[in-house]
Write an enzyme that holds these catalytic residues in place. Structure first.
Site, PDB file in Angstrom:
ATOM      1  CB  THR A   1      -0.892   0.032   1.256  1.00  0.00           C
ATOM      2  OG1 THR A   1      -1.558  -1.222   1.380  1.00  0.00           O
ATOM      3  CG2 THR A   1      -1.934   1.135   1.160  1.00  0.00           C
TER       4      THR A   1
ATOM      5  CE  LYS B   1      -5.080  -1.553   1.903  1.00  0.00           C
ATOM      6  NZ  LYS B   1      -5.767  -2.450   2.807  1.00  0.00           N
TER       7      LYS B   1
ATOM      8  CE  LYS C   1       1.258   2.232   4.592  1.00  0.00           C
ATOM      9  NZ  LYS C   1       1.493   1.050   3.784  1.00  0.00           N
TER      10      LYS C   1
END
Ligand code: NAD
Length: 344
Positions: free
Chosen positions: A132, A207, A284
């Site tokens: 990711t 995502k 993050k």
């Protein structure tokens, strides 16, 4: 398995390259994913070759030792660098923390190595990145791979370590239709749902949007559970009410942050918030959402507030960084009990 295999062992004859798969990044997710992938590929054809690579050599050694114990006779080697892994294999899968690691592994390792390969080998090389990371970084890396005559898709995952272990992950794929079709049978060995989201970067865009919701959702569930218990409600009663009302969501009915609130389930809060999805990773991902939203000129005020609060939580209680992000409830409770100020 020896600690470090020799370069020639890893590369093997170039004819072997087509039967070889490299997996770079054997962390919490990568370890489980590589295990499923290799064990199923080995069961299908035991002459397949496997290569693993990690910045922490012990992780690669541990993986190899476990794998050969389970599958004696498996041809599995350690690549000391992404360059070695690229020379050894036609299929390369990466599962790394985020953008800086992908930039370093692709721009300094994989792409320059692809450029040096004979044309037929470069053209037959396929990269799948399941990290990711930032959408624009993923697109720039895929462009670099294409310019080096190879193919690449982004395929970030949903489903966590449990899904990685059970091979039930959802893969959100960004790339060409041809790239998606090439990735599908490989990803099917590690997951259940494989969705083509659009061109390069689209898997990551999907995502990041999902995790933007999740980060805010888990936080507001923490707030509601804290408020409800402060008002005298039993956490199990409150959870049961919300789970069957319009506030129902994954964070209340599966990842509930209050111990004993879900008597039939065992979310991370029952284990001192161990396992699950680390707060540091959620922080993050909230940052990835802020970055891409700023570039797109799209307002994400709740996401930004949640990012600020996760950052405060990690700064003030660093021990929560590696705990499940539902520990935001624990943080809020402590803020309340100690009369601290929230920055968000
Ligand atoms: P992790 O930190 O456990 O694993 C990352 C691995 O990459 C480590 O083994 C590390 O040593 C290795 N690495 C770092 N830099 C490297 C380099 N330059 N070369 C080779 N290896 C290197 O992370 P994770 O939990 O496995 O997550 C991986 C990715 O998956 C992240 O992008 C994360 O956001 C995403 N993700 C994680 C989960 C989860 O529940 N953990 C769920 C969905 C998505």
């Amino acid at each position: 398995m020896k600690a470090s295999l020799r370069w020639m062992n890893v590369i093997g004859p170039s004819s072997m390259r087509s039967r070889s798969t490299s997996f770079i990044g054997l962390g919490r997710m990568g370890h489980e994913m590589a295990y499923n992938l290799f064990s199923k590929q080995f069961a299908h054809a035991n002459e397949n070759r496997f290569v693993v690579c990690d910045a922490i050599p012990e992780s690669a050694q541990r993986f190899c030792s476990n794998f050969v114990k389970q599958y004696p006779g498996a041809n599995i080697n350690i690549a000391n660098t992404p360059e070695e892994a690229t020379r050894a294999s036609q299929t390369i899968i990466t599962m790394l923390p985020s953008s800086p690691q992908i930039l370093s592994v692709y721009h300094d390792g994989i792409i320059p190595t692809l450029r040096k390969l004979p044309a037929d080998q470069a053209e037959n090389t396929f990269c799948i990145d399941s990290t990711t990371l930032d959408v624009d970084v993923a697109r720039s890396v895929a462009k670099g791979v294409a310019e080096a005559r190879s193919q690449m898709v982004d395929a970030p995952v949903s489903g966590g370590v449990t899904g990685a272990k059970a091979a039930t992950l959802a893969f959100l794929v960004g790339g060409t239709v041809a790239g998606f079709k090439q990735a599908q049978p490989i990803l099917a060995l590690m997951g259940q749902r494989i969705i083509h989201c659009g061109p390069s970067g689209a898997g990551l865009a999907a995502k990041i949007c999902n995790n933007l919701i999740l980060g805010v959702q888990q936080m507001v569930v923490g707030e509601a559970m804290l408020l409800g218990t402060k008002l005298g409600l039993d956490p199990a009663v409150l959870s049961s009410v919300i789970s069957s009302s319009t506030g129902n969501c994954w964070s209340i009915s599966v990842n509930n942050p209050v111990p004993h609130a879900l008597p039939e389930k065992s979310p991370p809060c029952e284990r001192e918030y161990e396992g699950g999805f680390a707060t540091a990773l959620m922080l993050k991902d909230m940052g990835l959402a802020s970055n891409v939203a700023a570039l797109a000129g799209c307002p994400v005020p709740l996401g930004q507030a949640a990012e600020t609060l996760y950052a405060q939580m990690v700064e003030e209680q660093p021990e929560l960084a590696q705990k499940d992000f539902s520990s935001v409830y624990k943080f809020l409770k402590q803020v309340m009990e100690e009369g601290k100020t929230i920055k968000a």
